[in-house]
Scaffold this active site. Sequence first.
Site: not given
Ligand code: SF4
Length: 364
Positions: A26, A45, A50-51, A88-89, A125, A143, A195, A201
Site C-alpha cells: 500500500w 489503515e 490492532q494488527t 483478521l479479527g 487517528y 497512534d 523504538c 537506540c
Molecule cells: S533513542 Fe531510543 S528511545 Fe529514543 S526515540 Fe530512538 S529508539 Fe526510541
Amino acid sequence: MSWPASAYLLAPLSPWFDRVRRVLPWRAADLDRPHPDPYAVLVSELMLQQTQVATVVPYFDRWMARFPTARALAEADEDSVHKAWEGLGYYRRARFLRASAAAVAERGWPADLEGLGALPGLGTYTAAAVGAIAFQWPTPALDGNAFRVLARLLALEGDPKAQANALRAWLAPALEAHGPSRITQAIMELGATVCAPTPSCGACPLAAPCGARRAGRTGEIPPTAARAKPKAASLWLVAFQAQDQVLLVAPAAKGLLAGLWRWPALEADALPSRPPGSDALLAWPGWTQVYTHRREAVSPLLVPLPAPFPPAPGHRWVPLGDLADLPLGKRDQRLRDLLARPGQPPLEAPAVEALVRACAAPSA
Ligand code: SF4
C-alpha cells in the site's frame, strides 16, 4: 510547553526513512505527492488497526484483488466482505470499511479532516493518517507507536495521550517542512521497528536528541498501563451434523461478532451437567482461545444426528457444502477445520440429548 521545534528535531527521520523503509503493497513509491490510490491507503489503515504489518500484507493483496475500488467494495455483499476479512479479527473494521467505501463511491472523497473523520470507523487517528498519507494534508496522526516515540524523544512524564492536542500542534510544522506522508510513515516505521517497547537506540536516527535515552529512562517512558486479567471461561463448541447439514448461529446485526457465523457454544456451566459420555472426546483435543478480555478453554464436539431438529431462535441449519464460504471467527474456523479430520468416537445418547436440548426450539 518548551519542546524544541519539531521540524528541527525530526529532520533526521526523512533521510533515515529513505534508507530503511520497507516495501509494502500500500506504500506509494513517491512519498512526496498525493497517493495515487487513496482507497488503498484507507484499506491498509483499517487493516493495520490492532494488527501487525506482516499479518496484514497477504490480506491486503487478496482484498485489493477482490475489491479493487471503493465502488467494488460498496457493491459487494456483506458475507463476501466478512469472508475476505476472515482471520483478521475485529470484524467491525470490515463493516466500517464497506460503509466508508459506500460513502466515497456515492459522494467522492471528503475535502478535509473533518469530512474524513465523519466516515464510519475512521476516528481521530485513522482520519489523520489517511489525510497525511493519501492527500498530503499536514494532519498529525498519533497512534500507540507514535505516542511512544514522541514520549521518549521529548522525555514526557505520565501518559502521553494526556498531551495529545499539544503533541499534534507540535508535530504539524514537521509535517509541513518534511512532507506529511513521509514524516507520518517514518514515525510509524520507527515505532514499529526501532523504538519498539524495548527500543534499539543504537539504530535510531533520533538517538542524539532523545530525552529518554539521554536520561537513561527508556524503560520507564512512557509508563505502561496495567492490563486487566482476561476472564476465564470454559465451553463446548458443538458441530451438530444431520443429513449433510450443520447447525450454526446466524450472524448478529450488531456487536463485536456482527456479520460472523458461529457454532453453538455452550458455556460448560450452562448445561445441567457435563454431558455424559463427553469424556470420550478422544479424536479432537481442546484448545485455549485467547481474546483481549477473555480466555476460553474450548472443547470441540461433533454430534452426528439422523435428522435435523427445529433450531432455537437465531440458529440455522446450513448445507455442509456452504460452510467454506461463510465468514467465521478464528475460534469457529478451527472447529470447521476439524470437521475434515477423522471423526471422534460417537457420544453416548444422554450426552447428545443434553446438547440438543440446549440448541433446539423450546417446543422440540
Ligand atoms: S533513542 Fe531510543 S528511545 Fe529514543 S526515540 Fe530512538 S529508539 Fe526510541
